[in-house]
Design a protein around this motif. Sequence first.
Motif, mmCIF file in Angstrom:
data_model
loop_
_atom_site.group_PDB
_atom_site.id
_atom_site.type_symbol
_atom_site.label_atom_id
_atom_site.label_comp_id
_atom_site.label_asym_id
_atom_site.label_seq_id
_atom_site.Cartn_x
_atom_site.Cartn_y
_atom_site.Cartn_z
ATOM 1 N N GLU A 226 -55.939 -69.231 33.905
ATOM 2 C CA GLU A 226 -55.407 -67.974 34.061
ATOM 3 C C GLU A 226 -56.107 -67.078 33.155
ATOM 4 O OE1 GLU A 226 -53.183 -70.493 33.080
ATOM 5 O OE2 GLU A 226 -52.285 -70.725 34.892
ATOM 6 N N ALA A 227 -56.909 -67.724 32.247
ATOM 7 C CA ALA A 227 -57.744 -66.679 31.133
ATOM 8 C C ALA A 227 -59.130 -66.415 31.868
ATOM 9 C CB ALA A 227 -57.854 -67.547 29.798
ATOM 10 N N LEU B 89 -61.177 -64.666 34.232
ATOM 11 C CA LEU B 89 -61.381 -63.465 35.121
ATOM 12 C C LEU B 89 -62.269 -63.482 36.051
ATOM 13 C CD1 LEU B 89 -60.216 -60.803 32.492
ATOM 14 C CD2 LEU B 89 -58.702 -62.426 33.808
ATOM 15 N N THR C 62 -60.050 -57.850 36.932
ATOM 16 C CA THR C 62 -59.171 -58.493 35.874
ATOM 17 C C THR C 62 -58.344 -59.499 36.744
ATOM 18 O OG1 THR C 62 -57.618 -56.489 36.065
ATOM 19 C CG2 THR C 62 -59.231 -56.386 34.390
ATOM 20 N N SER C 63 -58.677 -59.608 38.063
ATOM 21 C CA SER C 63 -57.665 -60.626 38.694
ATOM 22 C C SER C 63 -58.342 -61.912 38.254
ATOM 23 C CB SER C 63 -58.144 -60.736 40.332
ATOM 24 O OG SER C 63 -57.623 -59.260 40.732
ATOM 25 N N THR C 64 -57.456 -62.974 38.367
ATOM 26 C CA THR C 64 -57.955 -64.340 37.581
ATOM 27 C C THR C 64 -58.502 -65.272 38.793
ATOM 28 O OG1 THR C 64 -55.787 -65.332 38.487
ATOM 29 C CG2 THR C 64 -55.866 -64.328 36.207
ATOM 30 N N ASP D 128 -56.033 -66.446 41.275
ATOM 31 C CA ASP D 128 -55.934 -65.442 42.350
ATOM 32 C C ASP D 128 -56.811 -65.499 43.292
ATOM 33 O OD1 ASP D 128 -53.537 -64.263 40.994
ATOM 34 O OD2 ASP D 128 -55.174 -62.657 39.634
#
Length: 182
Positions: A3-4, A6, A113-115, A118
């Motif tokens: 998740e970190a 990007l 800033t989507s992961t 994503d």
Amino acid sequence: MLEAILVKDIMNKEVVSVRADTPVAEVVKVLFAHGFNGVPVVDDGNLLVGLITDYDFIAKGSPIYFSPLGRVLKELEPYRRADEKTLEIEIKELLASGARRIMNAEPITLSPTSTLIDAADLFLKHHRVNPIPVIEDDRKLVGIVSRYDLIKLYADPEFWASHFRADGDGGASEEKENPLQS
């Protein structure tokens, strides 16, 4: 920890794009010259107005569809009876028409800033989507992500080393293995 990561960490920031009035023949040249599956369509302010992918050529390339053989034969049936000049004119008109004729005006997009998750989820849910433009809130194109960008992460130890470090005393770090590899 994934998740970190990007999209801005993995996206290609040097985006090749075309304009809506770029002739389809030129779009084809851009795709082949760079080995792309798709190219963003932007306006003069570099705002995203669409996307053209190889799928768009197959689905929207009529009157000379590049679709499954049966459809091609059916589409070309009238041309068998027409003179070759008519076919030549139709092909030239398609190739001279602007990118707007075949572009997807509402492409799926990501934000910087989507992961990583994503991005991977979008590729899994939308099989025909590749690449995905990365845009700011105002639709300004700032990057692009392809399936290849995700796949190449498997073989990039420097990327994983820079994104997965355990903070220790005094700023020392310990590298961890690529979490995508089992």
